[in-house]
Design a protein around this motif. Structure first.
Motif, PDB file in Angstrom:
ATOM      1  N   GLY A 256       0.788  -1.231   0.000  1.00 30.90           N
ATOM      2  CA  GLY A 256       0.000   0.000   0.000  1.00 30.90           C
ATOM      3  C   GLY A 256       0.820   1.280   0.000  1.00 30.90           C
ATOM      4  O   GLY A 256       1.245   1.754   1.061  1.00 30.90           O
ATOM      5  N   VAL A 257       1.083   1.829  -1.171  1.00 31.81           N
ATOM      6  CA  VAL A 257       1.689   3.162  -1.272  1.00 31.81           C
ATOM      7  C   VAL A 257       0.555   4.184  -1.192  1.00 31.81           C
ATOM      8  O   VAL A 257      -0.387   4.138  -1.985  1.00 31.81           O
ATOM      9  N   VAL A 258       0.611   5.073  -0.203  1.00 27.75           N
ATOM     10  CA  VAL A 258      -0.489   6.020   0.007  1.00 27.75           C
ATOM     11  C   VAL A 258       0.012   7.446  -0.173  1.00 27.75           C
ATOM     12  O   VAL A 258       1.207   7.731  -0.093  1.00 27.75           O
ATOM     13  N   ASP A 259      -0.925   8.334  -0.432  1.00 22.52           N
ATOM     14  CA  ASP A 259      -0.575   9.746  -0.566  1.00 22.52           C
ATOM     15  C   ASP A 259      -0.371  10.343   0.824  1.00 22.52           C
ATOM     16  O   ASP A 259      -0.792   9.776   1.836  1.00 22.52           O
ATOM     17  N   PHE A 260       0.277  11.489   0.858  1.00 15.40           N
ATOM     18  CA  PHE A 260       0.575  12.155   2.117  1.00 15.40           C
ATOM     19  C   PHE A 260       0.566  13.654   1.861  1.00 15.40           C
ATOM     20  O   PHE A 260       0.901  14.097   0.754  1.00 15.40           O
ATOM     21  N   PRO A 261       0.147  14.477   2.852  1.00 18.91           N
ATOM     22  CA  PRO A 261       0.115  15.922   2.626  1.00 18.91           C
ATOM     23  C   PRO A 261       1.494  16.462   2.242  1.00 18.91           C
ATOM     24  O   PRO A 261       2.502  16.137   2.888  1.00 18.91           O
ATOM     25  N   THR A 262       1.526  17.238   1.190  1.00 21.92           N
ATOM     26  CA  THR A 262       2.793  17.813   0.722  1.00 21.92           C
ATOM     27  C   THR A 262       2.632  19.310   0.464  1.00 21.92           C
ATOM     28  O   THR A 262       1.522  19.816   0.324  1.00 21.92           O
ATOM     29  N   ALA A 263       3.766  19.976   0.421  1.00 23.41           N
ATOM     30  CA  ALA A 263       3.831  21.376  -0.011  1.00 23.41           C
ATOM     31  C   ALA A 263       5.176  21.561  -0.690  1.00 23.41           C
ATOM     32  O   ALA A 263       6.134  20.813  -0.413  1.00 23.41           O
ATOM     33  N   ARG A 264       5.269  22.519  -1.578  1.00 21.49           N
ATOM     34  CA  ARG A 264       6.549  22.797  -2.236  1.00 21.49           C
ATOM     35  C   ARG A 264       7.305  23.847  -1.436  1.00 21.49           C
ATOM     36  O   ARG A 264       6.708  24.753  -0.855  1.00 21.49           O
ATOM     37  N   ILE A 265       8.605  23.738  -1.453  1.00 20.31           N
ATOM     38  CA  ILE A 265       9.451  24.638  -0.689  1.00 20.31           C
ATOM     39  C   ILE A 265       9.285  26.086  -1.132  1.00 20.31           C
ATOM     40  O   ILE A 265       9.490  27.022  -0.359  1.00 20.31           O
ATOM     41  N   ASP A 266       8.858  26.267  -2.400  1.00 21.21           N
ATOM     42  CA  ASP A 266       8.689  27.639  -2.905  1.00 21.21           C
ATOM     43  C   ASP A 266       7.233  28.108  -2.831  1.00 21.21           C
ATOM     44  O   ASP A 266       6.893  29.174  -3.351  1.00 21.21           O
ATOM     45  N   ASP A 267       6.338  27.344  -2.172  1.00 22.02           N
ATOM     46  CA  ASP A 267       4.985  27.831  -1.915  1.00 22.02           C
ATOM     47  C   ASP A 267       5.037  28.984  -0.911  1.00 22.02           C
ATOM     48  O   ASP A 267       5.973  29.063  -0.105  1.00 22.02           O
ATOM     49  N   PRO A 268       4.039  29.887  -0.912  1.00 27.16           N
ATOM     50  CA  PRO A 268       3.998  30.935   0.109  1.00 27.16           C
ATOM     51  C   PRO A 268       3.971  30.319   1.511  1.00 27.16           C
ATOM     52  O   PRO A 268       3.284  29.318   1.753  1.00 27.16           O
ATOM     53  N   LEU A 269       4.718  30.923   2.415  1.00 30.10           N
ATOM     54  CA  LEU A 269       4.813  30.388   3.777  1.00 30.10           C
ATOM     55  C   LEU A 269       3.446  30.222   4.421  1.00 30.10           C
ATOM     56  O   LEU A 269       3.168  29.215   5.083  1.00 30.10           O
ATOM     57  N   GLU A 270       2.569  31.200   4.235  1.00 25.43           N
ATOM     58  CA  GLU A 270       1.268  31.159   4.893  1.00 25.43           C
ATOM     59  C   GLU A 270       0.437  29.973   4.426  1.00 25.43           C
ATOM     60  O   GLU A 270      -0.276  29.336   5.208  1.00 25.43           O
ATOM     61  N   SER A 271       0.532  29.651   3.134  1.00 26.99           N
ATOM     62  CA  SER A 271      -0.237  28.499   2.631  1.00 26.99           C
ATOM     63  C   SER A 271       0.327  27.192   3.198  1.00 26.99           C
ATOM     64  O   SER A 271      -0.414  26.243   3.470  1.00 26.99           O
ATOM     65  N   ILE A 272       1.644  27.115   3.385  1.00 32.83           N
ATOM     66  CA  ILE A 272       2.254  25.930   4.003  1.00 32.83           C
ATOM     67  C   ILE A 272       1.764  25.783   5.446  1.00 32.83           C
ATOM     68  O   ILE A 272       1.367  24.698   5.884  1.00 32.83           O
ATOM     69  N   PHE A 273       1.738  26.925   6.180  1.00 33.93           N
ATOM     70  CA  PHE A 273       1.295  26.886   7.574  1.00 33.93           C
ATOM     71  C   PHE A 273      -0.174  26.486   7.665  1.00 33.93           C
ATOM     72  O   PHE A 273      -0.559  25.691   8.532  1.00 33.93           O
ATOM     73  N   ASP A 274      -0.999  27.035   6.784  1.00 32.74           N
ATOM     74  CA  ASP A 274      -2.436  26.701   6.794  1.00 32.74           C
ATOM     75  C   ASP A 274      -2.646  25.207   6.559  1.00 32.74           C
ATOM     76  O   ASP A 274      -3.480  24.573   7.216  1.00 32.74           O
ATOM     77  N   ARG A 275      -1.912  24.674   5.615  1.00 25.47           N
ATOM     78  CA  ARG A 275      -2.049  23.252   5.293  1.00 25.47           C
ATOM     79  C   ARG A 275      -1.630  22.390   6.483  1.00 25.47           C
ATOM     80  O   ARG A 275      -2.231  21.366   6.788  1.00 25.47           O
ATOM     81  N   LEU A 276      -0.582  22.818   7.161  1.00 24.82           N
ATOM     82  CA  LEU A 276      -0.074  22.059   8.303  1.00 24.82           C
ATOM     83  C   LEU A 276      -1.046  22.123   9.483  1.00 24.82           C
ATOM     84  O   LEU A 276      -1.293  21.121  10.157  1.00 24.82           O
ATOM     85  N   ARG A 277      -1.627  23.310   9.727  1.00 19.12           N
ATOM     86  CA  ARG A 277      -2.551  23.476  10.862  1.00 19.12           C
ATOM     87  C   ARG A 277      -3.869  22.735  10.637  1.00 19.12           C
ATOM     88  O   ARG A 277      -4.453  22.170  11.562  1.00 19.12           O
ATOM     89  N   SER A 278      -4.337  22.743   9.396  1.00 19.78           N
ATOM     90  CA  SER A 278      -5.691  22.245   9.135  1.00 19.78           C
ATOM     91  C   SER A 278      -5.732  20.764   8.761  1.00 19.78           C
ATOM     92  O   SER A 278      -6.805  20.166   8.716  1.00 19.78           O
TER      93      SER A 278
END
Length: 398
Positions: A256-278
């Motif tokens: 079972g290879v499953v997906d996992f929440p990701t973000a790109r290093i060059d995404d805006p910081l706030e969008s990375i934080f929102d994704r992590l919090r929510s």
């Protein structure tokens, strides 16, 4: 491909180096020759492309007997990859790969296209590696180019003589995975020499365990050799922990290879934080601009991340490909604090993750299967013993 009574006797030595080898290698399969140093496995391999001339016996490839063919023409029809790649140092990567296609008369445009195709096939960007020299490559990159050169003229047969023996263990694992992936695409007939039984289990469709003078002790599938070694000599090669060695028989793509929440290093910081919090997970995987796994970022890292993403998170230490074995994946998970390992594609791009729970469930299934097989074997032995005792008793009564 068939080897018929293949023998090599060197002048002045009364004992053959290789003695009367008979073996059939089916089209599209990988056969591994494994045995102790000096048993004749490399000599056997080199007789197939006549780098060493057989003293007697025949070699058939397809319907053709190539024993008496011009050896130079024969070698152009057989790919050959060796330890430490064997690249010509004064030639660029492209010139090394183009060598055999040019020799057999391919046009410049066909050769050029083939070089790019081969580089892409072994996971090297043609624009980046085309003009480099071997000294400008890592050991693993040199081996990839060596495999690309061996495959360049599209030979039906590929011979590999300990091709990954000169690189570090991590690079070796990745090169083994690469060969498995290539074989899924190309379906070549491959004869591969190694002294490493774990490598044989991981790569081979069938394994020939060789004694001295290339006498075949057992020639069977990895599963059969692991579960039913033919004698003590073969058992010595299998070694301890046969059940755990079977982890080399199952691929990451099979679990079972499953997906996992990701973000790109060059995404805006706030969008990375929102994704992590929510998110439902308390961490996410940061990817670099090429979508390669870069860092695990946890909610507890947010304070540091506000200052700089460079200071926050835990770098990804290990990744595996879909063609990696469960053993590779388990080792990677055990050495990574995240408790999971990222699965990547041909050029290192993120595909998903495999976690400890999935791996342990598969390990338990393998161990249970081994336990049931051992019980069945014991039951058969008891029945045989009971029948033998009954026959002996009937004989005495008669």
């Amino acid at each position: 491909m068939q080897l018929e009574n293949l023998t090599k006797l060197y002048p002045g030595n009364p004992v053959p180096a290789v003695d009367n080898v008979n073996m059939e290698i089916k089209a599209g399969e990988i056969v591994i020759l494994v045995g102790p140093s000096g048993c004749g496995k490399s000599t056997t391999l080199k007789m197939i492309n006549r780098l060493i001339e057989p003293s007697s016996g025949r070699i058939r490839i397809g319907d053709e007997d190539v024993t008496d063919m011009d050896p130079v023409k024969l070698r152009r029809k057989i790919g050959y990859a060796i330890q430490a790649s064997g690249l010509f140092p004064h030639m660029t990567v492209a010139q090394n790969i183009a060598l055999v296609p040019k020799m057999i008369g391919w046009s410049q445009s066909k050769t050029r296209n083939r070089v790019e195709e081969m580089l892409d096939l072994v996971g090297l960007d043609p624009r980046e590696f085309h003009g480099r020299y071997p000294r400008q490559l890592s050991g693993g990159q040199q081996q990839r180019v060596g495999v690309a050169r061996a495959l360049a003229a599209d030979p039906p047969v590929l011979l590999m003589d300990e091709p990954f023996g000169a690189v570090d263990p991590i690079t070796r694992d990745h090169l083994q995975d690469e060969l498995i992936r290539l074989q899924h695409e190309l379906h070549k007939t491959i004869c591969f020499v190694t002294h490493d039984f774990d490598e044989a289990i991981k790569i081979g469709d069938r394994i020939a365990v060789l004694r001295e003078r290339s006498h075949i002790a057992q020639f069977d599938t990895p599963e059969a050799i692991l579960t039913n070694p033919s004698d003590d000599f073969v058992s010595g090669f299998v070694g301890a922990g046969a059940a755990l060695k079977r982890l080399n028989l199952t691929r990451v793509r099979d679990v079972g290879v499953v997906d996992f929440p990701t973000a790109r290093i060059d995404d805006p910081l706030e969008s990375i934080f929102d994704r992590l919090r929510s998110g439902s997970h308390n961490e996410l995987l940061l990817l670099d601009p090429n979508r390669r796994p870069y860092k695990w970022l946890r909610r507890g890292d947010l304070a540091l991340a506000k200052e700089s993403l460079a200071r926050a998170g835990t770098p990804v230490q290990h990744t595996v490909t879909r063609d990696a074995t469960l053993r590779d994946a388990l080792e990677a998970v055990l050495t990574d604090s995240a408790g999971r390992v990222s699965v990547t594609g041909r050029r290192g791009e993120y595909i998903g993750v495999v976690d400890m729970e999935t791996l342990m469930n598969n390990v338990q299934e393998l161990l249970e299967a081994d336990r049931m097989e051992a019980l069945e074997h014991q039951h058969q032995l008891r029945e045989q013993h009971a029948r033998q005792t009954q026959l002996e008793q009937e004989g005495l009564e008669a």
